[in-house]
Structure formats: structure tokens, C-alpha cells
Motif scaffolding. Structure first.
Motif, PDB file in Angstrom:
ATOM      1  N   THR A  40       0.738  -1.342  -0.012  1.00  0.00           N
ATOM      2  CA  THR A  40       0.051  -0.033  -0.046  1.00  0.00           C
ATOM      3  C   THR A  40       0.906   1.223   0.079  1.00  0.00           C
ATOM      4  O   THR A  40       0.581   2.304  -0.709  1.00  0.00           O
ATOM      5  CB  THR A  40      -0.870   0.177   1.070  1.00  0.00           C
ATOM      6  N   GLY A  43       1.109   3.265  -3.265  1.00  0.00           N
ATOM      7  CA  GLY A  43       0.741   4.683  -3.242  1.00  0.00           C
ATOM      8  C   GLY A  43       1.627   5.986  -3.467  1.00  0.00           C
ATOM      9  O   GLY A  43       1.303   6.749  -4.159  1.00  0.00           O
ATOM     10  N   ASP A  63     -15.769   0.573 -14.271  1.00  0.00           N
ATOM     11  CA  ASP A  63     -14.867   0.276 -15.484  1.00  0.00           C
ATOM     12  C   ASP A  63     -13.917   1.604 -15.862  1.00  0.00           C
ATOM     13  O   ASP A  63     -13.207   1.392 -16.735  1.00  0.00           O
ATOM     14  CB  ASP A  63     -16.069   0.299 -16.421  1.00  0.00           C
ATOM     15  N   GLY A  64     -13.777   2.488 -15.131  1.00  0.00           N
ATOM     16  CA  GLY A  64     -13.235   3.754 -15.448  1.00  0.00           C
ATOM     17  C   GLY A  64     -13.646   4.540 -16.663  1.00  0.00           C
ATOM     18  O   GLY A  64     -14.855   4.003 -17.168  1.00  0.00           O
ATOM     19  N   LEU A  88     -10.604   7.726  -8.497  1.00  0.00           N
ATOM     20  CA  LEU A  88      -9.379   7.319  -8.474  1.00  0.00           C
ATOM     21  C   LEU A  88      -9.318   6.379 -10.002  1.00  0.00           C
ATOM     22  O   LEU A  88      -8.041   6.666 -10.604  1.00  0.00           O
ATOM     23  CB  LEU A  88      -9.236   6.323  -7.463  1.00  0.00           C
ATOM     24  N   ARG A  89     -10.150   5.600 -10.322  1.00  0.00           N
ATOM     25  CA  ARG A  89     -10.038   4.699 -11.275  1.00  0.00           C
ATOM     26  C   ARG A  89      -9.903   5.824 -12.808  1.00  0.00           C
ATOM     27  O   ARG A  89      -9.027   5.492 -13.557  1.00  0.00           O
ATOM     28  CB  ARG A  89     -11.342   3.752 -11.859  1.00  0.00           C
ATOM     29  N   GLY A 114      -9.164   8.891 -12.692  1.00  0.00           N
ATOM     30  CA  GLY A 114      -7.749   9.737 -12.387  1.00  0.00           C
ATOM     31  C   GLY A 114      -6.473   8.919 -12.774  1.00  0.00           C
ATOM     32  O   GLY A 114      -5.680   9.738 -13.446  1.00  0.00           O
ATOM     33  N   ALA A 115      -6.770   7.703 -12.832  1.00  0.00           N
ATOM     34  CA  ALA A 115      -5.426   6.858 -13.449  1.00  0.00           C
ATOM     35  C   ALA A 115      -5.287   7.077 -14.835  1.00  0.00           C
ATOM     36  O   ALA A 115      -4.180   6.741 -15.321  1.00  0.00           O
ATOM     37  CB  ALA A 115      -5.496   5.263 -12.827  1.00  0.00           C
ATOM     38  N   THR A 116      -6.290   7.239 -15.348  1.00  0.00           N
ATOM     39  CA  THR A 116      -6.110   7.230 -17.064  1.00  0.00           C
ATOM     40  C   THR A 116      -6.489   8.359 -17.811  1.00  0.00           C
ATOM     41  O   THR A 116      -6.214   8.700 -18.837  1.00  0.00           O
ATOM     42  CB  THR A 116      -7.223   6.066 -17.562  1.00  0.00           C
ATOM     43  N   ALA A 160      -7.226  13.136 -13.332  1.00  0.00           N
ATOM     44  CA  ALA A 160      -6.053  13.479 -12.305  1.00  0.00           C
ATOM     45  C   ALA A 160      -6.194  14.919 -11.888  1.00  0.00           C
ATOM     46  O   ALA A 160      -5.987  15.015 -10.649  1.00  0.00           O
ATOM     47  CB  ALA A 160      -4.977  13.216 -13.130  1.00  0.00           C
ATOM     48  N   MET A 184      -8.468  15.209  -8.965  1.00  0.00           N
ATOM     49  CA  MET A 184      -7.799  14.795  -7.590  1.00  0.00           C
ATOM     50  C   MET A 184      -6.964  15.665  -6.996  1.00  0.00           C
ATOM     51  O   MET A 184      -7.081  16.053  -5.696  1.00  0.00           O
ATOM     52  CB  MET A 184      -7.328  13.447  -7.650  1.00  0.00           C
ATOM     53  N   LEU A 243      -3.895   7.092  -0.427  1.00  0.00           N
ATOM     54  CA  LEU A 243      -4.167   6.480  -1.604  1.00  0.00           C
ATOM     55  C   LEU A 243      -3.885   5.210  -1.937  1.00  0.00           C
ATOM     56  O   LEU A 243      -4.555   4.453  -2.807  1.00  0.00           O
ATOM     57  CB  LEU A 243      -3.767   7.524  -2.637  1.00  0.00           C
ATOM     58  N   GLY A 244      -2.716   4.810  -1.382  1.00  0.00           N
ATOM     59  CA  GLY A 244      -2.177   3.360  -1.891  1.00  0.00           C
ATOM     60  C   GLY A 244      -2.987   2.208  -1.324  1.00  0.00           C
ATOM     61  O   GLY A 244      -3.262   1.192  -1.735  1.00  0.00           O
ATOM     62  N   LEU A 300      -6.011   2.304  -3.462  1.00  0.00           N
ATOM     63  CA  LEU A 300      -5.632   1.621  -4.625  1.00  0.00           C
ATOM     64  C   LEU A 300      -5.762   0.104  -4.592  1.00  0.00           C
ATOM     65  O   LEU A 300      -6.176  -0.541  -5.369  1.00  0.00           O
ATOM     66  CB  LEU A 300      -4.155   2.196  -5.196  1.00  0.00           C
ATOM     67  N   VAL A 316      -9.416  -0.854  -5.728  1.00  0.00           N
ATOM     68  CA  VAL A 316      -9.316  -0.706  -7.340  1.00  0.00           C
ATOM     69  C   VAL A 316      -8.668  -1.986  -7.798  1.00  0.00           C
ATOM     70  O   VAL A 316      -9.028  -2.873  -8.400  1.00  0.00           O
ATOM     71  CB  VAL A 316      -8.593   0.392  -7.636  1.00  0.00           C
ATOM     72  N   LEU A 317      -7.364  -2.313  -7.209  1.00  0.00           N
ATOM     73  CA  LEU A 317      -6.726  -3.582  -7.769  1.00  0.00           C
ATOM     74  C   LEU A 317      -7.123  -4.884  -7.012  1.00  0.00           C
ATOM     75  O   LEU A 317      -7.047  -5.843  -7.499  1.00  0.00           O
ATOM     76  CB  LEU A 317      -5.210  -3.418  -7.430  1.00  0.00           C
TER      77      LEU A 317
END
Lengths: 191, 191
Positions: free
Chosen positions: A149, A153, B30-31, B105-106, B108-110, B115, B118, B152-153, B156, B160-161
Motif C-alpha cells: 500500500t 501509493g 470500468d473507468g 481514482l479509476r 484519475g489513473a487514465t 487526475a 484529484m 491513496l495506496g 488503490l 481498485v486492484l
DNA sequence: ATCCTAGGCCAACGCATGTTGGCCAACAAG
DNA sequence: CTTGTTGGCCAACATGCGTTGGCCTAGGAT
């Protein structure tokens, strides 16, 4: 067929490598869906159909493009109190030496197959180290998860979201703050 | 036009809410790219064109669907040594009470816009708390950033993961391990 | 009772995507 | 020189996407 034992050098190897390199860049920059085969092909200066010929389909391309060897340090090879710092240092190097991990994280956040690949890496490369360093091996999964984590993160906010104050942190600052955290998660007695 | 001061109740409010709810679910699952307007409309049991009518375009829908108020605790209202635990507890509640943060978060990652949103939340809702709790306000950005990496880690890997060992952690375990980390990042002297 | 507006659906457009199959040139083996 | 194989491109396909405009219907106001 291929009786030759050593890797049979194909004439197309240069093209294949160009495709993989371009794919890594695009996946890292755009994630799975927006990294189009056409764009990757254009970066590699070849026709999109070649990607299909060599890697079957988009999923196959991703699988071929992202193969990770974390190269984590062997716990036995250094003082027990330094393992936290060594791991943080190794992770920082990993994320900055190429884009594979960024690609993997970006894709993992949206794509089921990507998430499963990250789980595989955790299981096969992170867990073994944790088992060897944890006081009670039974606690290894939980402790490795906690370390993950914190480290993921850091990667998320610094290399994917690019949160400005996180990007601004100097390598030494990160090491000084995070090393004790990882050290504690892995070796300190349960709270 | 609308001289009425209070929110003018439109007859279509039920539909609008259904769209937003469906959108949050799809974005979270789904993002951005794979959450299609058609699928969202089907979930809300209306025609895709209604989504456009009410929210302009997909980007507008996303903006309307994810609006976050972290509701972080006021540092002055509790003992200084409890701020770490209070923050971790608040974050766990936030992530589990609805899907907005997972969606954010999903995406923001793509997605660049995700992003940036956030970053806005960090700047306007996390930073103020950090400024009030840090010993030296000048260090607030760095310390808030460190806390963000850890929190956030956790989100995530857990939401998410869905890394199995992280999902398996009990709420109390997370609190016991992470609270000291956050507390240290925010209030301990610089290492 | 009669407007008028707002809520809703349908059908379609234009476009980008992953993917396919056929064709051509260059190389290697005989 | 011939022949088979490999590397490569072109053109097209089916599909799904975001988005648009027109039409119908039901409420609410007058």
C-alpha cells in the motif's frame, strides 16, 4: 522445425522490438483503452496489421510488452535493519528506469487482466521476500500487503496522478520518510 | 427566469438522479473510457440521448457525477495525538460509504481531467487540514503529500486492484498499522 | 378546453477502433 | 535462375462509440 537451441534470430526482430517499445510508452501514457494499436503502429513506423501478425491481438501485445522482474534484494544479503531503506530505494530506481511499471499500474487500474497481472507479481516476487524477512511467516501476507500500500501509493501519486507536492519530493526525502514505514510494516511486532 | 430562490424542483429530477447513480457505478467499475453512455443509460432505464440533454456530453456527466466532500475532521476538535487515527478512520468510511472515490481514482489513473480533479481535492480539502496540524506550516505540502501516498495506496490496492491480502485486512488492523504512519508523517519532526 | 413546455424515445450520422485477408517485394535455399 | 517463405503494406470489414435532430406525448398553466 526450430532445432536450433539458441534464440533463432528472425529478420523481423528489430520491428518486433520497435512495436514493444512503442506499446510500453503508449500504455504508460494513456492506459489500455486509449493506447490504440494504430497509434502504437505509427510510433513504431509500421502498419497496424503487423502488430496483429506478431502478437495476435491487443491483449497479446499488452502481455508481451509488460514483463516485469522487480529484482528485489535478497534479505539475507544485508543487515536486517536496512531492509526497509533498501526496498524503497529499489522501488524508486525501478519506477524511474523505464515505463513498464507505470504502464502496468495505469492499465491495472482500469483493466481486469492488468490487475491480475499485478497480483501475480505481488504473489511471486514480493511475497517470497516478505516471507524471508518477517518474524512470523504466517504474518507475511498482511505485512507484505501493508508495504505494498505504501509503495504503490507513492508510485500512484508521483508517477501516475503526478500530484505536485509528491512530485516535488526529493529522492532523499522519500527515502528518509518511507524507509522507517516499510521497515516497521515488515519487521516490527504487531501493534 | 428562476426567481424562486429555493431549488426549483423539476419533474425530471428522478431521472437525473438515476443517471448520476448509474454513472457513478459504471465509472467506478470500468473507468472513464469503458463506462459508455449507452450502458449508463441502460442501467438508468432511459434513452442515451437523455444523458446528453441533461449533462451536455460525457465529460459534463462525469463532472456532475463525481463531486466529493471529504468532510475531514477539524484538527482543533481532538487531541493532537489522535489525528492520525481519526484521518485513517475517516478515509475508510469514505471509501466504503459510496463509490464516488473509487470512480474518481479509476478515472484519475487514465484520464487527465480526472487526475486534475484529484489534485483539486487535495489542494482544497486536504492541504488546509495539514496546514493546521503541521508543526511548521511551510512543511505542510510535503507532509500532506506523504500522508496522501499512504492513504491513496491503501485505496488503490484495496478498492481498485483488490490485492487479496489487502482486501483481507480487517478494519482494526488497518487502523492499528496506518494510524502511526499518518501521525508521524504529519506531526513528527523531520528525519 | 386549449395552449405550451418539458420529458422522453427513435433513428441516424460520422468516426475511430480492433481485426482480417489479399497482394507485393525482398530475401534465402535449391 | 527458380521457388518458397518471410516481412510488409493496403484496403476494407464489422462494431461500438459519442452525439444530433426530429417527433410524440403528457402535464401544468391560462
Amino acid at each position: 522445425m526450430n532445432d536450433v537451441n539458441d534464440t533463432p534470430r528472425r529478420r523481423s526482430d528489430a520491428t518486433r522490438d520497435a512495436i514493444l517499445t512503442a506499446a510500453r510508452e503508449r500504455f504508460a501514457a494513456d492506459g489500455y483503452e486509449r493506447a490504440t494499436i494504430r497509434a502504437i503502429a505509427k510510433d513504431a513506423q509500421i502498419d497496424p496489421s503487423m502488430v496483429m501478425r506478431y502478437y495476435g491481438n491487443k491483449e497479446g501485445l499488452f502481455a508481451a510488452a509488460v514483463s516485469v522482474d522487480l529484482g528485489l534484494p535478497e534479505p539475507a544479503s544485508l543487515p536486517r535493519d536496512d531492509i526497509g531503506r533498501a526496498l524503497v530505494a529499489r522501488f524508486l530506481d525501478l519506477w524511474e528506469e523505464n515505463e513498464v511499471l507505470t504502464a502496468l499500474l495505469r492499465v491495472g487500474a482500469t483493466n481486469q487482466a492488468g490487475a491480475e497481472r499485478m497480483q501475480g507479481i505481488f504473489r511471486e516476487q514480493v511475497m517470497p521476500v516478505a516471507v524471508r524477512v518477517c518474524p512470523d511467516p504466517e504474518q507475511a501476507p498482511a505485512r507484505a500487503a501493508l508495504a505494498a500500500t505504501q509503495l504503490l501509493g507513492l508510485a500512484l501519486t508521483r508517477y501516475v496522478l503526478r500530484l505536485p507536492p509528491t512530485v516535488a519530493l526529493a529522492r532523499e526525502e522519500i527515502l528518509a520518510w518511507l524507509a522507517p514505514t516499510i521497515q516497521r510494516y515488515l519487521t516490527a511486532p504487531s501493534p
